[in-house]
Design a protein around this motif. Structure first.
Motif, PDB file in Angstrom:
ATOM      1  N   ASP A 188      33.389  38.512  32.604  1.00 22.96           N
ATOM      2  CA  ASP A 188      34.009  39.686  31.987  1.00 22.96           C
ATOM      3  C   ASP A 188      32.969  40.729  31.583  1.00 22.96           C
ATOM      4  OD1 ASP A 188      36.621  38.489  31.996  1.00 22.96           O
ATOM      5  OD2 ASP A 188      35.863  37.188  30.399  1.00 22.96           O
ATOM      6  N   VAL A 189      31.810  40.244  31.134  1.00 22.09           N
ATOM      7  CA  VAL A 189      30.749  41.147  30.685  1.00 22.09           C
ATOM      8  C   VAL A 189      29.429  40.634  31.260  1.00 22.09           C
ATOM      9  CG1 VAL A 189      29.524  42.115  28.712  1.00 22.09           C
ATOM     10  CG2 VAL A 189      31.956  41.627  28.502  1.00 22.09           C
ATOM     11  N   VAL A 190      28.611  41.537  31.770  1.00 25.53           N
ATOM     12  CA  VAL A 190      27.261  41.152  32.190  1.00 25.53           C
ATOM     13  C   VAL A 190      26.276  42.039  31.433  1.00 25.53           C
ATOM     14  CG1 VAL A 190      25.659  40.871  34.100  1.00 25.53           C
ATOM     15  CG2 VAL A 190      28.092  40.521  34.471  1.00 25.53           C
ATOM     16  N   VAL A 191      25.257  41.409  30.865  1.00 29.39           N
ATOM     17  CA  VAL A 191      24.295  42.131  30.047  1.00 29.39           C
ATOM     18  C   VAL A 191      22.933  42.114  30.720  1.00 29.39           C
ATOM     19  CG1 VAL A 191      23.181  42.232  27.787  1.00 29.39           C
ATOM     20  CG2 VAL A 191      25.531  41.401  27.978  1.00 29.39           C
ATOM     21  N   GLY A 192      22.323  43.278  30.843  1.00 31.35           N
ATOM     22  CA  GLY A 192      20.941  43.335  31.283  1.00 31.35           C
ATOM     23  C   GLY A 192      20.071  43.013  30.082  1.00 31.35           C
ATOM     24  N   SER A 193      19.439  41.846  30.095  1.00 31.17           N
ATOM     25  CA  SER A 193      18.830  41.325  28.868  1.00 31.17           C
ATOM     26  C   SER A 193      17.311  41.367  28.923  1.00 31.17           C
ATOM     27  CB  SER A 193      19.312  39.888  28.662  1.00 31.17           C
ATOM     28  OG  SER A 193      18.745  39.358  27.502  1.00 31.17           O
ATOM     29  N   ARG A 233      34.658  44.628  32.566  1.00 33.64           N
ATOM     30  CA  ARG A 233      35.955  45.000  33.093  1.00 33.64           C
ATOM     31  C   ARG A 233      36.514  46.127  32.239  1.00 33.64           C
ATOM     32  NH1 ARG A 233      39.978  41.928  32.627  1.00 33.64           N
ATOM     33  NH2 ARG A 233      39.100  40.304  31.290  1.00 33.64           N
ATOM     34  N   ARG A 234      37.003  47.176  32.885  1.00 35.39           N
ATOM     35  CA  ARG A 234      37.451  48.358  32.159  1.00 35.39           C
ATOM     36  C   ARG A 234      38.501  48.024  31.099  1.00 35.39           C
ATOM     37  NH1 ARG A 234      39.956  52.842  35.825  1.00 35.39           N
ATOM     38  NH2 ARG A 234      41.588  51.261  35.875  1.00 35.39           N
ATOM     39  N   ALA A 235      39.374  47.063  31.395  1.00 36.89           N
ATOM     40  CA  ALA A 235      40.478  46.752  30.480  1.00 36.89           C
ATOM     41  C   ALA A 235      39.977  46.342  29.094  1.00 36.89           C
ATOM     42  CB  ALA A 235      41.328  45.632  31.073  1.00 36.89           C
ATOM     43  N   LEU A 236      38.771  45.796  29.028  1.00 38.96           N
ATOM     44  CA  LEU A 236      38.256  45.313  27.735  1.00 38.96           C
ATOM     45  C   LEU A 236      38.032  46.437  26.737  1.00 38.96           C
ATOM     46  CD1 LEU A 236      35.624  42.710  28.928  1.00 38.96           C
ATOM     47  CD2 LEU A 236      37.897  42.275  27.987  1.00 38.96           C
ATOM     48  N   ALA A 237      37.801  47.636  27.240  1.00 42.03           N
ATOM     49  CA  ALA A 237      37.443  48.743  26.347  1.00 42.03           C
ATOM     50  C   ALA A 237      38.557  49.055  25.364  1.00 42.03           C
ATOM     51  CB  ALA A 237      37.095  49.981  27.164  1.00 42.03           C
ATOM     52  N   THR A 238      39.797  48.697  25.707  1.00 42.88           N
ATOM     53  CA  THR A 238      40.906  49.013  24.795  1.00 42.88           C
ATOM     54  C   THR A 238      40.809  48.228  23.494  1.00 42.88           C
ATOM     55  OG1 THR A 238      42.195  47.326  25.914  1.00 42.88           O
ATOM     56  CG2 THR A 238      42.533  49.590  26.635  1.00 42.88           C
ATOM     57  N   HIS A 239      40.033  47.111  23.484  1.00 46.92           N
ATOM     58  CA  HIS A 239      39.924  46.308  22.258  1.00 46.92           C
ATOM     59  C   HIS A 239      38.915  46.866  21.260  1.00 46.92           C
ATOM     60  CE1 HIS A 239      42.422  43.402  24.130  1.00 46.92           C
ATOM     61  NE2 HIS A 239      41.550  43.135  25.082  1.00 46.92           N
TER      62      HIS A 239
END
Ligand code: GDD
Ligand code: MN
Length: 869
Positions: free
Chosen positions: A113-118, A161-167
């Motif tokens: 769902d989320v990938v972070v450049g760490s 995922r774009r849908a997550l931004a609504t939270h």
């Protein structure tokens, strides 16, 4: 690949061309992605630069005219995006564009769902960053990691995922949109971190300012469940400042009227706290909690106030008694410490954030950090002011006769006290600093163990339980062999889990050898873990393979080498301590004591802890949701020592604290259950409800007792167990009596502590006479007295006067249960009694004593039976 790349900009004109050139030169991305540049009113021509790309490439410019904000900009970009996969990166070429494909791929293929450049995982890093930026970033990351399990939650390079931004909550602001995204997911997200190298910009300037850091801090506190804004904080500060006047005025006035430290600071605190609460609830925190005063809230306020008060007493005592600071100055640092506790308590506990609700496991994390921090502070402040208990004085006495080992204990406790007092001086702080450090070590290993067995939330709750459960709190403060034992026990468990359960080789085995060796140097009970390990290896096929490899044997050899001082000492002393230990277990007549053992467990764990432990054991037996090897591991490492103590208790009385360490293996499971709020029966639910008041009451009790012994509580006299305590003042009185005797007889008396070792040790620690008093223990009269038999074996007759000191009157009777001492004394006088007062006139306890004009020698005619202290 199909995705929308969002790039926020604010005055990045010189970076636009190099950035877009590098992006469109990448083959791996294909030409299916779009670039959305969200500009926040740049004045350096950034928008014009972007527009020149729009005709030829898939680039769009969004121009904002509201107040510049990074999070708001990104959210606007998300709203305009055409693709369901979003990536975000900086415009200043800090983020490696060649890592974009790797960043986006796991979202595109639906695996994450989320990938972070760490930057903070192996393979990642930073380049050319000034030291203070690196430091700031790491500090921020560390704070964020308390509530979020991603290694680089403050990264600006990520995909989702774009849908997550609504939270994401509407009030989210600032630089850390990734943190908001992760926290809004409530731990349900599938997150991946890929390593990146962050390069500091070469063109333009950074827009990260001090206020962004404050906003970050504020959002972090809000996400952790606290109410904090610049507004409430500054109002709280104003109120606090006014409160200080009320506080100090009343305090100084009372001191000038001759009242004691405790009464003055408690009265002024209550006045100031009432004043502060009225203003805070009506003003500082009002916005967040409109309406009138609620009782539950007021009770919480009182609780926090009590914590602050009891801590500040310690600060006061430490400065006044320990450092000789004038009481008129000491009150200021004390007020600051109390204000810190009050503010955090108010923000997180009295007026917590209600909307949106903070998930349970995050609340527990916040509670764990706050409470563990408070426990550490409490120990630190009171460690040097609370007088030694006789046991600690006895172990200190070991260091006056340093040796490879000792008759009744292995040497670790003595070595630690020696080290502490060598570094910090012959005082309470020096004696206890070793225990304090052991407490921290135990916390660290328990955290790591619980993280390995369960997860990070469980790790934090485990440390919370260790800090607050009676045996855990006490062993991190009082310097007894149990302090290093607990630390070594957890460390050994940690390494045994790593080797036997996780199958690690090499370093973990070395760690195990060292932890085990240091553990049996602390107390022999640690050996039970060796038996447990063997049984686990026999039961578990994977672990069994180790038996045919060299590792366990080499680790055992290492432990044996560490343990060798004890063996050498015993070879030189006729195996005295081994005989003593076996003697202890096989007493003359067997006494059934299992009921006592259960009572003692309820003391070291509290009844709620005992119930939780039983429930945890039951889950281990029957809960298939947990891996079976793990359940076996915890079960064996708890069960083997438990069965041992139960077996012993059927014929011999245990001391109450012996069972303590065995619970360490079970604490992670107890802590894990604390955070499960589903699928469990009613009992488990009731238990979770019982934990909260239990933890708070325990903590209050510790703070209360420490304040009581160090400064007193006005209106509460000293009576309970005080004959065992206050040896500082008592010793001063003994020195006076000794001086009187010397004046009368011309000879300094031999002082005899009329207990096994308590009195003699406490007198030895607190005496200030020069030349030092000659102090003996009761073994002068032929009764065994542990190490005193070695230090001062039965003495020859003496014509010097004798001064016997007792905690209770009956210990000075001439005809005692152990035999008659009357005929060993020349001209014994009647028993004398003196009340001991503290400097400020508060009565502490009674001292009993008896003198004689000489010692006739100990006659072996009296029967000698060992007696417990
Ligand atoms: N639209 C918009 N509005 N863009 C902004 C704003 C704003 O208010 N402030 C900064 N930007 C843009 C900058 O133009 C740049 O493209 C990007 O956001 C990052 O800003 P920098 O000023 O370069 O930030 P930094 O390098 O100090 O911080 C970077 O590292 C941090 C981690 O330590 C960023 O990646 C941060 O997001 C990250 O947290
Ligand atoms: Mn930058």
């Amino acid at each position: 690949m199909q995705f929308s790349l969002i790039i926020p900009t604010l005055n990045e004109a010189s970076n636009i061309n190099p950035l877009l050139n590098s992006l469109f030169a990448l083959d791996c991305l294909g030409d299916q992605f779009e670039v959305i540049i969200v500009d926040d009113g740049s004045t350096d021509g950034t928008p014009e630069k972007v527009k020149s790309w729009e005709a030829t490439h898939n680039v769009r410019l969004i121009e904002r005219h509201a107040e510049p904000d990074l999070t708001a900009s990104i959210l606007e970009g998300v709203a305009a995006a055409r693709h369901p996969v979003i990536a975000v990166m900086d415009a200043d070429l800090s983020h490696p564009s060649d890592r974009l494909a790797a960043l986006v791929q796991p979202i595109v293929d639906g695996s994450h769902d989320v990938v972070v450049g760490s930057r903070y995982i192996p393979g990642g890093g930073t380049e050319n960053w000034p030291f203070y930026r690196e430091w700031l970033s790491r500090a921020g990351g560390l704070l964020a990691r308390a509530i979020c399990d991603v290694n680089d939650a403050t990264s600006g390079f990520f995909a989702f995922r774009r849908a997550l931004a609504t939270h994401i909550p509407n009030n989210a602001r600032g630089y850390k949109i990734l943190l908001e995204l992760l926290m809004a997911g409530q731990g349900q997200l599938r997150v991946k971190e890929i390593p990146i190298c962050f390069r500091d910009r070469t063109r333009g300037t950074s827009k990260l300012s001090f206020s962004h850091n404050l906003i970050f801090l504020q959002r972090l506190i809000a996400l952790a469940g606290g109410t904090v804004s610049i507004r409430t904080a500054s109002r709280f500060a104003v109120v606090g400042f006014l409160g200080v006047f009320v506080d100090v005025l009343i305090y100084q006035w009372m001191i000038s009227q001759g009242s004691g430290l405790a009464l003055a600071h408690i009265s002024s605190f209550i006045a100031a706290a009432t004043f502060n609460y009225t203003l805070n609830s009506k003003w500082s925190f009002r916005l967040h909690h409109p309406g009138h005063l609620r009782w539950s809230q007021f009770i919480r306020f009182l609780t926090v106030g009590l914590f602050a008060l009891l801590l500040r007493g310690g600060v006061l005592a430490w400065l006044v008694y320990g450092w000789g600071v004038g009481s008129e100055w000491a009150i200021f640092p004390a007020i600051i410490a109390a204000a810190g506790v009050n503010y955090l308590g108010s923000a997180f506990y009295v007026f917590p954030k209600a909307d949106p609700p903070v998930p349970l496991h995050i609340r527990w994390r916040t509670a764990a950090i706050g409470i563990v921090g408070f426990v550490i502070l409490l120990r630190l402040v009171y460690m040097g002011v609370a007088q030694l208990i006789p046991d600690e004085a006895y172990y200190w006495q070991y260091t006056q006769h340093m040796d490879l080992s000792f008759f009744d204990h292995p040497p670790m406790v003595a070595w630690l006290i020696w080290l502490g007092t060598t570094l910090a001086g012959q005082n309470e702080f020096g004696v206890r600093i070793g225990a304090f450090v052991c407490g921290l070590v135990a916390m660290g290993y328990l955290y790591a163990l619980a993280c390995n067995l369960y997860d990070k939330s469980t790790g934090m709750r485990s440390v919370l339980l260790l800090a607050v459960l009676p045996f855990g709190f006490a062993t991190g403060l009082a310097m007894t062999p149990d302090a290093p034992l607990i630390a070594a026990w957890v460390a050994t468990l940690y390494y045994m889990e790593r080797t036997l359960l996780a199958g690690q080789t090499g370093r973990a085995w070395i760690g195990m050898g060292i932890a085990f060796g240091l553990g049996i140097l602390s107390k022999y009970t640690l050996g039970l873990l060796g038996i447990a390990a063997l049984i686990f290896a026999l039961l578990d096929p994977l672990a069994r393979r180790w038996l045919s490899r060299p590792h366990p044997y080499l680790a055992a050899l290492l432990a044996l080498v560490l343990f060798s001082p004890v063996i050498i000492w015993n070879m030189e002393n006729n195996w005295a301590s081994f005989l003593f230990q076996t003697d202890r277990i096989g007493g003359p007549q067997p006494v059934f004591s299992t009921h006592k053992l259960i009572l003692y467990i309820a003391i070291v764990l509290t009844p709620v802890g005992l119930a939780a432990a039983l429930l945890a054991l039951r889950t281990l037996v029957s809960d298939p949701s947990q891996a079976s090897r793990k359940r076996l591991f915890i079960g064996v490492f708890t069960g083997v020592p438990l069965l041992f103590f139960i077996a012993v208790s059927t014929f011999d009385a245990p001391r109450f604290h012996w069972n303590s360490p065995l619970w360490l293996a079970l604490i992670p499971t107890m802590a894990w259950m604390l955070g499960q709020n589903n699928t469990h029966p009613k009992v488990a639910h009731a238990l979770r409800a019982a934990w909260q008041p239990t933890l708070i009451l325990l903590l209050l009790a510790y703070a209360f007792v420490l304040h009581y012994v160090a400064l007193g509580i006005p209106g509460l006299p000293y009576r309970f167990l005080s004959e065992h305590y206050f040896w500082k003042e008592t010793t001063a009185e003994v020195e006076k009596i000794a001086l009187d005797i010397e004046h009368q007889t011309g000879q300094s008396p031999i002082i005899v502590g009329m207990s096994k070792w308590s009195i003699a040790s406490a007198l030895a620690f607190y005496q200030r006479s020069d030349p030092p008093l000659e102090i003996r223990s009761r073994n002068l009269f032929g009764v065994p007295a542990a190490m005193y038999d070695f230090w001062h074996p039965s003495a020859t007759p003496s014509t010097r006067p004798i001064l016997m000191i007792g905690m209770k009157r009956r210990t000075l009777e001439l005809d005692q249960a152990d035999g008659n001492i009357g005929h060993m004394l020349q001209e014994p006088t009647e028993i004398g009694a003196r009340t001991i007062y503290r400097q400020d006139g508060v009565p502490l306890r009674t001292l009993y004593y008896r003198t004689a004009s000489g010692y006739l020698g100990h006659t072996a005619a009296t029967p000698v039976t060992p007696s417990q202290e």
